[in-house]
Enzyme design. Structure first.
Site, PDB file in Angstrom:
ATOM      1  N   TRP A 122      -5.041   7.643   9.407  1.00 44.12           N
ATOM      2  CA  TRP A 122      -6.034   7.059  10.415  1.00 44.12           C
ATOM      3  C   TRP A 122      -7.374   7.732  10.135  1.00 44.12           C
ATOM      4  CZ3 TRP A 122      -3.804   6.181  15.967  1.00 44.12           C
ATOM      5  CH2 TRP A 122      -2.799   5.768  15.996  1.00 44.12           C
ATOM      6  N   TYR A 170       0.990  -1.220   0.063  1.00 42.81           N
ATOM      7  CA  TYR A 170       0.117   0.083  -0.013  1.00 42.81           C
ATOM      8  C   TYR A 170       0.810   1.246   0.058  1.00 42.81           C
ATOM      9  CZ  TYR A 170      -2.985   3.661   1.818  1.00 42.81           C
ATOM     10  OH  TYR A 170      -3.692   4.827   2.179  1.00 42.81           O
TER      11      TYR A 170
END
Length: 287
Positions: free
Chosen positions: A153, A128
């Protein structure tokens, strides 16, 4: 003067929040697309879409974000996170449109002990992160005038995210183990959406890389505890555990706090503390 903005990945968390913000503006015409309306991995599809439209800005929110799954789905992750960014950058260059690419804290390896600056050398340690960094480079090579905004996040009332998972598990389980040795800062997608619009609205376009997350620092464990506390969940005990006790397929950065000084100074953006934003999001989810 009307601005024309294309938002790709509009069904994702950030895309949804950009819809909420931009739909309130009379001075902006926006095209919201996801894979059904525009396949950004297909050059012809992009060309046909761009051909007859006025586009001043592209905000690319589309990404492959299933971090663990990406380790086995390398080809598609590469296609969506890196190759498609090149195609979009080519289209923007031809159109004369400015581009904002959303990137990630996962371009860093997490070995820092102080907030990451935009100038710190990236060293991704997951598929990723590697593909997102390649997407950054692809865009910068074609569009040196573009902007990259790295975030971390991310959560919102939409889609799958840590906050919604903790709410669900808190109501369906008696106990949970959550990692307590990974440090970062949550990002409320609505706050990030406002920051992106502030960049577009600014009198001067300042290209380059910027970091954006909410203010403050926490661990996944403390984040989970705060979700339950503010949501009034008391029936589920949360126990801290180590990364070693909770192994994942993809490596996660141990520390990925991002310095926001550059974006605050350049674009005069005020950033809320993560707990204040969490409370706001939980109120929306509760409604």
């Amino acid at each position: 003067m009307t601005k024309y903005i294309l938002v790709t990945g509009a069904n994702g968390q950030l895309g949804h929040e950009l819809q909420n913000v931009l739909n309130q503006r009379d001075d902006i015409t926006t095209y919201f697309t996801d894979v059904e309306e525009l396949d950004i991995t297909n050059k012809e599809s992009i060309h046909d879409f761009f051909k007859d439209l006025q586009i001043d800005y592209l905000v690319n929110c589309a990404a492959y974000t299933a971090v663990d799954k990406a380790e086995d789905d390398i080809d598609f992750c590469q296609k969506l996170n890196a190759d498609s960014v090149k195609l979009l950058a080519e289209a923007c260059k031809e159109k004369g449109a400015k581009m904002i690419q959303i990137s990630t804290d996962y371009v860093f390896n997490g070995e820092n002990d102080k907030p990451y600056l935009e100038s710190d050398p990236p060293a991704p340690c997951s598929i990723y992160g590697i593909t997102k960094l390649e997407g950054e480079k692809n865009m910068q090579e074609l569009l040196p005038d573009a902007i990259i905004v790295r975030t971390a996040w991310l959560y919102s009332p939409y889609g799958h995210n840590f906050v919604k998972t903790m709410l669900h598990l808190g109501k369906t389980r008696e106990s949970l183990n959550v990692v307590n040795d990974q440090w970062g800062t949550p990002t409320y997608a609505l706050d990030l959406a406002h920051a992106l619009i502030a960049i577009i609205d600014a009198p001067h376009w300042e290209p380059g890389i910027y970091h954006y997350s909410n203010e403050g620092t926490t661990t996944w464990f403390d984040f989970a505890v705060s979700v339950h506390r503010h949501a009034g969940i008391t029936s589920c005990a949360i126990t801290p555990c180590s990364t070693a006790q909770y192994p994942t397929v993809a490596h996660r950065p141990r520390y990925s706090v991002l310095s926001k000084e550059k974006i605050k100074k350049t674009y005069k953006i005020s950033i809320p503390n993560w707990e204040e934003s969490l409370k706001h999001c939980l109120q929306r989810i509760d409604k």
